[in-house]
Design a protein around this motif. Sequence first.
Motif, mmCIF file in Angstrom:
data_model
loop_
_atom_site.group_PDB
_atom_site.id
_atom_site.type_symbol
_atom_site.label_atom_id
_atom_site.label_comp_id
_atom_site.label_asym_id
_atom_site.label_seq_id
_atom_site.Cartn_x
_atom_site.Cartn_y
_atom_site.Cartn_z
ATOM 1 N N ARG A 1 -27.956 -80.027 -20.514
ATOM 2 C CA ARG A 1 -26.776 -80.905 -20.554
ATOM 3 C C ARG A 1 -27.104 -82.388 -20.425
ATOM 4 N NH1 ARG A 1 -24.023 -80.681 -16.328
ATOM 5 N NH2 ARG A 1 -25.322 -79.330 -15.014
ATOM 6 N N ARG A 2 -27.934 -82.733 -19.442
ATOM 7 C CA ARG A 2 -28.156 -84.167 -19.198
ATOM 8 C C ARG A 2 -29.542 -84.388 -18.612
ATOM 9 N NH1 ARG A 2 -24.082 -84.410 -14.007
ATOM 10 N NH2 ARG A 2 -25.342 -83.066 -12.649
ATOM 11 N N VAL B 1 -31.122 -87.893 -16.742
ATOM 12 C CA VAL B 1 -30.926 -89.278 -16.311
ATOM 13 C C VAL B 1 -32.145 -89.658 -15.472
ATOM 14 C CG1 VAL B 1 -29.442 -90.911 -15.103
ATOM 15 C CG2 VAL B 1 -28.424 -88.942 -16.269
ATOM 16 N N GLU C 1 -27.523 -85.148 -23.449
ATOM 17 C CA GLU C 1 -27.388 -86.579 -23.190
ATOM 18 C C GLU C 1 -28.590 -87.050 -22.382
ATOM 19 O OE1 GLU C 1 -23.689 -87.434 -21.337
ATOM 20 O OE2 GLU C 1 -22.492 -86.685 -23.021
#
Length: 465
Positions: free
Chosen positions: A62-63, A65, A95
């Motif tokens: 999903r992500r 960061v 992302e």
Amino acid sequence: MESPHPPLARRLARRLLPLGRRLKGGPESLPAFAVPADAITTLEGPAAFRAALFDLIAQARRRIVLVALYLQDDQAGREVLDALYAARAARPELEIEVYVDWHRARRGLIGKAASEGNAAMYRDYAERLGDGVAVYGVPVQNRELFGVLHLKGFVIDDAVLYSGASINDVYLGRHGRYRLDRYHLVRHAGLAGSMADFVGRHLRDSEAVRRLDRAPLPATRDLLLEIRHLRKQLQHAQYTLPHEPVPAGSVAITPMLGFGRNDNRLNNTLLMLLRHARHRVVLFTPYFNLPRPVRATIGHLLRRGCTIDIMVGDKTANDFYIPPGQPFRKIGLLPYLYESNLRRFARSHRAHVERGQLNLWLWRDGDNSYHVKGLLIDDELAVITGNNLNPRAWVLDLENGLLLRDPSRQLIAQHEAEWASLRHHATRLADYHALDNPRRYPAEVRKLLRRLSRVRLDRLLNRLL
């Protein structure tokens, strides 16, 4: 009458005089995430950190960061970017965001030829592979001298990989050398969500934060108003935390943010934790230059009878150490400045050192370097952080950390194993005479130290470095 001090000196004075307030209550009063002890893993060494990072990137759904001071244009930095772009190609819905310091990304290495810095690599990757990996530059101050993005923590899906390390060859242990840090993996959706949400709300959505992987880049002088707004916002920003009691048997984890000299939550919490110590404190810092409030609190703890261990890097394990025989540059003064600080501290506390209440450890392992920071307190509290516990971190840089409160002591075996591993390459100082006398420093170092001391610039340097 106009002040004789130049504007730069006035601004430095305002930013370097720390203010703050005592937090009411003790560690148990802080809001926290309830995390199962088996969701927390202490990783040993750069190789384990590197393997965990690449495994998490490969498994991400999903992500991703990533927040660090820098992602370097070297083999390790390119390997991380390759892995990020490969993950995005495999899962286009993923992302991916990387946040690094704006100033650090746009200059070359200290002592090297001028260049566009790491930003040139980010643009090259985007031009070749597309814009699926967004790289943001965060200018928390107008100049790098005044402070940098020193947040740490990689959020990948519901995992937080936390270390004080940035991304380059030496931090990831490439080419036979490493820079030692601490490494922790926490698998918890609430903590990961809070840390990712903070980055989105306060960094990605700021007008001062710009994509480094796109051209052209604005000049910093064109962002001064936006940087001022970002700075004001960050001075009041905090992580979103639950307010429910932490059930017995869980580890309470509180993410903390610190920025600026007024009401700095991270600084105030660190001081509160130290003041509440009952028996034992272990403090790690790579550069011995403790802020005055920390030094004062340590003195109070020693008078109360607490045992304190402080581990620092030997001057030869400092990033800026220049071995004999190599051309000397002024930046090579720093390891000697830190050692002089440690020698004065050891001398002033020589009675505590002699009776074993204060243990000062010097870490050294060949030509590797030391970047460890944080706290262990009373077998129940641990702080993992990128904060160097020096005046610059205290008032200039944007810092964060994780407080682990473990009243049932389920993590004590991990903490003790980590502490034992760090001591493997460390030597306890018998007294301050075990450190080099400044009179025996290289001639260039002695000359610079005399000049700085004569005009009292050594005190200003200690606050800036």
